[in-house]
Design a protein around this motif. Structure first.
Motif, PDB file in Angstrom:
ATOM      1  N   GLU A   1       1.076  -1.410  -0.228  1.00 53.50           N
ATOM      2  CA  GLU A   1       0.337   0.192   0.048  1.00 53.50           C
ATOM      3  C   GLU A   1       1.052   1.378  -0.102  1.00 53.50           C
ATOM      4  O   GLU A   1       2.087   1.556   0.145  1.00 53.50           O
ATOM      5  CB  GLU A   1      -0.678  -0.190   0.897  1.00 53.50           C
ATOM      6  CG  GLU A   1      -1.844  -1.026   1.673  1.00 53.50           C
ATOM      7  CD  GLU A   1      -2.856  -1.345   2.537  1.00 53.50           C
ATOM      8  OE1 GLU A   1      -2.677  -0.181   3.511  1.00 53.50           O
ATOM      9  OE2 GLU A   1      -3.478  -1.673   2.430  1.00 53.50           O
ATOM     10  N   VAL A   2       0.091   2.157  -0.883  1.00 48.07           N
ATOM     11  CA  VAL A   2       0.532   3.708  -0.785  1.00 48.07           C
ATOM     12  C   VAL A   2       0.883   3.837   1.521  1.00 48.07           C
ATOM     13  O   VAL A   2       0.158   4.060   1.800  1.00 48.07           O
ATOM     14  CB  VAL A   2       0.074   4.490  -1.569  1.00 48.07           C
ATOM     15  CG1 VAL A   2       0.920   5.794  -1.423  1.00 48.07           C
ATOM     16  CG2 VAL A   2       0.088   4.226  -2.562  1.00 48.07           C
ATOM     17  N   GLY A   3       2.094   4.190   1.356  1.00 55.28           N
ATOM     18  CA  GLY A   3       2.596   4.747   2.744  1.00 55.28           C
ATOM     19  C   GLY A   3       3.592   3.352   3.167  1.00 55.28           C
ATOM     20  O   GLY A   3       3.744   3.387   4.563  1.00 55.28           O
ATOM     21  N   SER A   4       3.821   2.327   2.781  1.00 54.55           N
ATOM     22  CA  SER A   4       4.809   1.466   2.507  1.00 54.55           C
ATOM     23  C   SER A   4       6.276   1.767   2.394  1.00 54.55           C
ATOM     24  O   SER A   4       6.772   2.444   1.383  1.00 54.55           O
ATOM     25  CB  SER A   4       4.606   0.606   2.245  1.00 54.55           C
ATOM     26  OG  SER A   4       3.316  -0.604   2.323  1.00 54.55           O
ATOM     27  N   ILE A   5       7.034   1.587   4.111  1.00 54.22           N
ATOM     28  CA  ILE A   5       8.562   2.177   3.255  1.00 54.22           C
ATOM     29  C   ILE A   5       9.444   0.446   3.399  1.00 54.22           C
ATOM     30  O   ILE A   5       9.592   0.044   4.412  1.00 54.22           O
ATOM     31  CB  ILE A   5       8.375   2.768   4.578  1.00 54.22           C
ATOM     32  CG1 ILE A   5       8.244   4.199   4.200  1.00 54.22           C
ATOM     33  CG2 ILE A   5      10.696   4.059   4.469  1.00 54.22           C
ATOM     34  CD1 ILE A   5       8.024   4.933   5.111  1.00 54.22           C
ATOM     35  N   ALA A   6       9.827  -0.043   2.358  1.00 51.32           N
ATOM     36  CA  ALA A   6      10.961  -0.749   2.848  1.00 51.32           C
ATOM     37  C   ALA A   6      12.324  -0.205   2.742  1.00 51.32           C
ATOM     38  O   ALA A   6      13.373  -0.263   2.242  1.00 51.32           O
ATOM     39  CB  ALA A   6      11.009  -1.286   1.018  1.00 51.32           C
ATOM     40  N   THR A   7      12.446  -0.281   4.192  1.00 52.66           N
ATOM     41  CA  THR A   7      13.338   0.005   4.868  1.00 52.66           C
ATOM     42  C   THR A   7      14.923  -0.555   5.380  1.00 52.66           C
ATOM     43  O   THR A   7      16.071  -0.404   5.163  1.00 52.66           O
ATOM     44  CB  THR A   7      13.633   0.753   6.564  1.00 52.66           C
ATOM     45  OG1 THR A   7      12.743  -1.037   7.405  1.00 52.66           O
ATOM     46  CG2 THR A   7      11.705   1.340   6.066  1.00 52.66           C
ATOM     47  N   ALA A   8      15.201  -2.695   4.585  1.00 52.65           N
ATOM     48  CA  ALA A   8      15.393  -3.794   4.060  1.00 52.65           C
ATOM     49  C   ALA A   8      15.428  -4.186   3.111  1.00 52.65           C
ATOM     50  O   ALA A   8      14.138  -4.124   3.400  1.00 52.65           O
ATOM     51  CB  ALA A   8      15.704  -4.195   5.576  1.00 52.65           C
ATOM     52  N   ALA A   9      17.005  -4.510   2.779  1.00 54.45           N
ATOM     53  CA  ALA A   9      16.617  -5.545   1.618  1.00 54.45           C
ATOM     54  C   ALA A   9      17.958  -5.757   1.759  1.00 54.45           C
ATOM     55  O   ALA A   9      18.811  -5.027   1.783  1.00 54.45           O
ATOM     56  CB  ALA A   9      15.646  -4.512   0.026  1.00 54.45           C
ATOM     57  N   PRO A  10      17.624  -7.220   1.151  1.00 58.76           N
ATOM     58  CA  PRO A  10      18.913  -8.174   1.412  1.00 58.76           C
ATOM     59  C   PRO A  10      19.638  -7.887  -0.006  1.00 58.76           C
ATOM     60  O   PRO A  10      19.887  -7.227  -1.271  1.00 58.76           O
ATOM     61  CB  PRO A  10      18.716  -9.494   1.159  1.00 58.76           C
ATOM     62  CG  PRO A  10      17.287  -9.954   0.262  1.00 58.76           C
ATOM     63  CD  PRO A  10      16.347  -8.340   0.333  1.00 58.76           C
ATOM     64  N   SER A  11      21.415  -8.248  -0.059  1.00 55.78           N
ATOM     65  CA  SER A  11      22.271  -8.324  -0.551  1.00 55.78           C
ATOM     66  C   SER A  11      22.145  -9.424  -2.042  1.00 55.78           C
ATOM     67  O   SER A  11      21.914 -10.246  -1.414  1.00 55.78           O
ATOM     68  CB  SER A  11      22.958  -7.731  -0.592  1.00 55.78           C
ATOM     69  OG  SER A  11      24.033  -9.200   0.188  1.00 55.78           O
ATOM     70  N   GLN A  12      22.577  -9.302  -2.698  1.00 56.15           N
ATOM     71  CA  GLN A  12      22.091 -11.516  -3.387  1.00 56.15           C
ATOM     72  C   GLN A  12      23.908 -11.397  -4.330  1.00 56.15           C
ATOM     73  O   GLN A  12      24.200 -10.718  -4.887  1.00 56.15           O
ATOM     74  CB  GLN A  12      20.951 -10.378  -4.740  1.00 56.15           C
ATOM     75  CG  GLN A  12      20.954 -12.228  -5.724  1.00 56.15           C
ATOM     76  CD  GLN A  12      20.084 -12.033  -6.616  1.00 56.15           C
ATOM     77  OE1 GLN A  12      20.050 -12.985  -8.035  1.00 56.15           O
ATOM     78  NE2 GLN A  12      19.244 -11.363  -6.669  1.00 56.15           N
ATOM     79  N   SER A  13      23.837 -12.681  -4.344  1.00 54.80           N
ATOM     80  CA  SER A  13      25.468 -12.821  -4.736  1.00 54.80           C
ATOM     81  C   SER A  13      24.698 -13.840  -6.306  1.00 54.80           C
ATOM     82  O   SER A  13      23.729 -15.196  -5.941  1.00 54.80           O
ATOM     83  CB  SER A  13      26.299 -13.804  -4.042  1.00 54.80           C
ATOM     84  OG  SER A  13      27.186 -12.784  -3.445  1.00 54.80           O
ATOM     85  N   ARG A  14      24.960 -14.007  -7.198  1.00 51.84           N
ATOM     86  CA  ARG A  14      24.959 -14.918  -8.350  1.00 51.84           C
ATOM     87  C   ARG A  14      25.521 -15.886  -8.249  1.00 51.84           C
ATOM     88  O   ARG A  14      26.548 -15.963  -8.406  1.00 51.84           O
ATOM     89  CB  ARG A  14      24.825 -14.084  -9.672  1.00 51.84           C
ATOM     90  CG  ARG A  14      24.824 -14.787 -10.707  1.00 51.84           C
ATOM     91  CD  ARG A  14      24.303 -14.132 -12.295  1.00 51.84           C
ATOM     92  NE  ARG A  14      22.757 -13.184 -12.185  1.00 51.84           N
ATOM     93  CZ  ARG A  14      23.228 -11.925 -13.108  1.00 51.84           C
ATOM     94  NH1 ARG A  14      24.393 -11.837 -14.149  1.00 51.84           N
ATOM     95  NH2 ARG A  14      22.390 -11.290 -13.095  1.00 51.84           N
ATOM     96  N   ILE A  15      25.750 -16.802  -8.604  1.00 53.49           N
ATOM     97  CA  ILE A  15      26.203 -18.117  -8.137  1.00 53.49           C
ATOM     98  C   ILE A  15      26.246 -18.994  -9.513  1.00 53.49           C
ATOM     99  O   ILE A  15      24.921 -19.627 -10.180  1.00 53.49           O
ATOM    100  CB  ILE A  15      25.408 -18.901  -6.484  1.00 53.49           C
ATOM    101  CG1 ILE A  15      25.900 -17.771  -5.838  1.00 53.49           C
ATOM    102  CG2 ILE A  15      26.630 -20.326  -7.047  1.00 53.49           C
ATOM    103  CD1 ILE A  15      25.643 -18.839  -3.994  1.00 53.49           C
ATOM    104  N   GLN A  16      27.044 -19.892  -9.875  1.00 50.41           N
ATOM    105  CA  GLN A  16      27.356 -21.019 -11.366  1.00 50.41           C
ATOM    106  C   GLN A  16      27.988 -21.891 -10.606  1.00 50.41           C
ATOM    107  O   GLN A  16      29.544 -21.429 -10.257  1.00 50.41           O
ATOM    108  CB  GLN A  16      27.860 -20.028 -12.586  1.00 50.41           C
ATOM    109  CG  GLN A  16      26.818 -19.424 -12.672  1.00 50.41           C
ATOM    110  CD  GLN A  16      27.410 -18.827 -14.139  1.00 50.41           C
ATOM    111  OE1 GLN A  16      28.313 -19.603 -15.267  1.00 50.41           O
ATOM    112  NE2 GLN A  16      27.638 -17.936 -14.964  1.00 50.41           N
ATOM    113  N   ILE A  17      27.486 -23.102 -10.888  1.00 52.24           N
ATOM    114  CA  ILE A  17      28.505 -24.533 -10.586  1.00 52.24           C
ATOM    115  C   ILE A  17      28.534 -24.805 -11.472  1.00 52.24           C
ATOM    116  O   ILE A  17      27.703 -25.305 -12.019  1.00 52.24           O
ATOM    117  CB  ILE A  17      27.551 -24.856  -8.819  1.00 52.24           C
ATOM    118  CG1 ILE A  17      27.883 -23.500  -7.504  1.00 52.24           C
ATOM    119  CG2 ILE A  17      28.511 -25.930  -8.494  1.00 52.24           C
ATOM    120  CD1 ILE A  17      26.398 -24.922  -6.894  1.00 52.24           C
ATOM    121  N   HIS A  18      29.577 -25.449 -11.499  1.00 56.10           N
ATOM    122  CA  HIS A  18      29.822 -26.025 -12.532  1.00 56.10           C
ATOM    123  C   HIS A  18      30.733 -27.736 -12.018  1.00 56.10           C
ATOM    124  O   HIS A  18      31.240 -27.728 -11.167  1.00 56.10           O
ATOM    125  CB  HIS A  18      31.490 -25.604 -13.337  1.00 56.10           C
ATOM    126  CG  HIS A  18      31.312 -24.714 -13.763  1.00 56.10           C
ATOM    127  ND1 HIS A  18      31.266 -23.806 -14.898  1.00 56.10           N
ATOM    128  CD2 HIS A  18      30.924 -23.382 -13.000  1.00 56.10           C
ATOM    129  CE1 HIS A  18      29.970 -22.586 -15.124  1.00 56.10           C
ATOM    130  NE2 HIS A  18      30.339 -22.404 -14.253  1.00 56.10           N
TER     131      HIS A  18
END
Length: 379
Positions: free
Chosen positions: A170-187
């Motif tokens: 809803e308008v009025g919502s504030i995302a005060t935290a969000a995660p980092s992301q690592s992209r992973i490839q496994i061979h």
């Protein structure tokens, strides 16, 4: 002072311009025409060269009116959409929702943010309200792993803090935290052999990778950390022991140390399993974007909280599980939070947004600008 009909019409105009991620040329030209027509200064970077996308990031400046002693604040939205986003036919239904005809997405992610920006600019110009300098940063390739923001020219960003108009809720919502992301490839590399004649001479990369996955912590690790295997590629004929497979995965966390531990756990699982079977394995990881986490009394949070209350709404903070351009801006040293703007069922053909929320988002942009100016003048 929001002109509801004008705002809805502009939103409908924007979503009817095809701009699937990677093909932002047409919407970029329209936006440049609109911002320039409103008398705003416009700059571009070289993001198209870096990313291969159809346009550059846009940096639009609304000059201060009056004392100009407010800090420079910025707002950001992205110009690209997901698929299917060609030939969108928007409509306003009797229940007050804006929707497509059901064969495509609607594109409110993130053209609702763009429309709100444009309407806020028009309102400020029409009312002559005093405000500080405001920047509007329009990115390409957000739906392609934040490609545009990651290629952004930092020297063109002058704001002290800002807001992404790019979250559900809803308008009025504030995302005060969000995660980092690592992209992973496994061979994983085993050894081929005839599956019927001498399978004992082979080492199945599929079997090794499957065993390794079963040993990995995946899914919800804790409140701040997640991990997922998204793709398993490799193999061929059933009469050949599979020699090679590749896995595509990700890990996310609000905590850097936890993210590193998660990646290491995945690495150990695949390397130890490969060694047991006599195969070889390699895990490669790349940080795509950093995390951010603000306390309630952080200036960037307090400003939008005051603005939300000025509209008679109740602020609500939450921790997002996904990334956005806000993560990248924080990584560039500019405090930024992501704001809920009311869109629903994004990335599907059921996407919708209330016309009332479109209006509220435009009102919130103007309120933040006004709150920023008032805060500086009171100091």
């Amino acid at each position: 002072m929001i002109n509801r009909n004008r705002l809805i019409e502009e939103f409908m105009e924007l979503v009817q311009v095809d701009s699937e991620t990677g093909y932002e040329g047409a919407i970029s030209e329209l936006l440049k025409t609109k911002f320039s027509g409103l008398g705003l200064k416009l700059e571009e970077d070289e993001a198209a060269v870096v990313t291969g996308h159809g346009a550059n990031n846009l940096f639009v400046t609304l000059e201060a009116v009056g004392k100009g002693d407010a800090p420079v604040v910025f707002f950001t939205s992205h110009m690209d959409t997901v698929s299917p986003g060609k030939g969108i036919k928007p409509r306003l239904d009797e229940d007050g929702y804006l929707r497509s005809d059901g064969t495509t997405i609607l594109g409110s992610d993130d053209k609702a943010g763009l429309a709100a920006m444009l309407e806020a600019i028009r309102v400020l110009k029409e009312t002559g309200a005093e405000h500080g300098e405001v920047q509007f940063v329009i990115t390409v390739g957000e739906e392609s792993g934040l490609a545009g923001a990651r290629a952004l020219d930092r020297s063109k960003l002058r704001a002290e803090f800002g807001y992404a108009l790019d979250s559900n809720g809803e308008v009025g919502s504030i995302a005060t935290a969000a995660p980092s992301q690592s992209r992973i490839q496994i061979h994983v590399t085993g050894r081929s052999a005839h599956a019927g004649v001498n399978p004992e001479d082979g080492i199945s990369a599929i079997q090794v990778a499957s065993k390794a996955i079963s040993r990995m912590p995946l899914g919800r690790i804790d409140r701040e950390t997640t991990a997922n295997i998204g793709r398993f590629e490799g193999g061929g004929a059933t009469n050949v022991v599979c020699e090679y497979v590749k896995l595509l995965a990700e890990a996310r966390s609000l905590d850097k140390a936890k993210l590193e531990r998660q990646i290491q756990a995945m690495r150990e699982a695949v390397e130890k399993t490969a060694a047991e079977f006599g195969a070889t394995a390699k895990l490669e990881d790349e940080l795509i974007y950093p995390s951010y986490n603000f306390v309630p009394d952080a200036p960037v949070v307090q400003t939008v909280t005051d603005a939300i209350r000025s509209l008679g709404l109740t602020p609500r903070t939450f921790q997002s599980g996904g990334g956005s351009d806000a993560n990248v801006f924080n990584g560039l040293g500019v405090p930024t939070v992501n704001l809920g703007i009311g869109y629903e069922h994004i990335h599907t053909t059921k996407e919708q947004i209330k016309a009332d929320d479109l209006v509220l988002t435009a009102e919130l942009v103007t309120a933040i600008i006004g709150t920023t100016a008032a805060q500086r003048r009171s100091k």
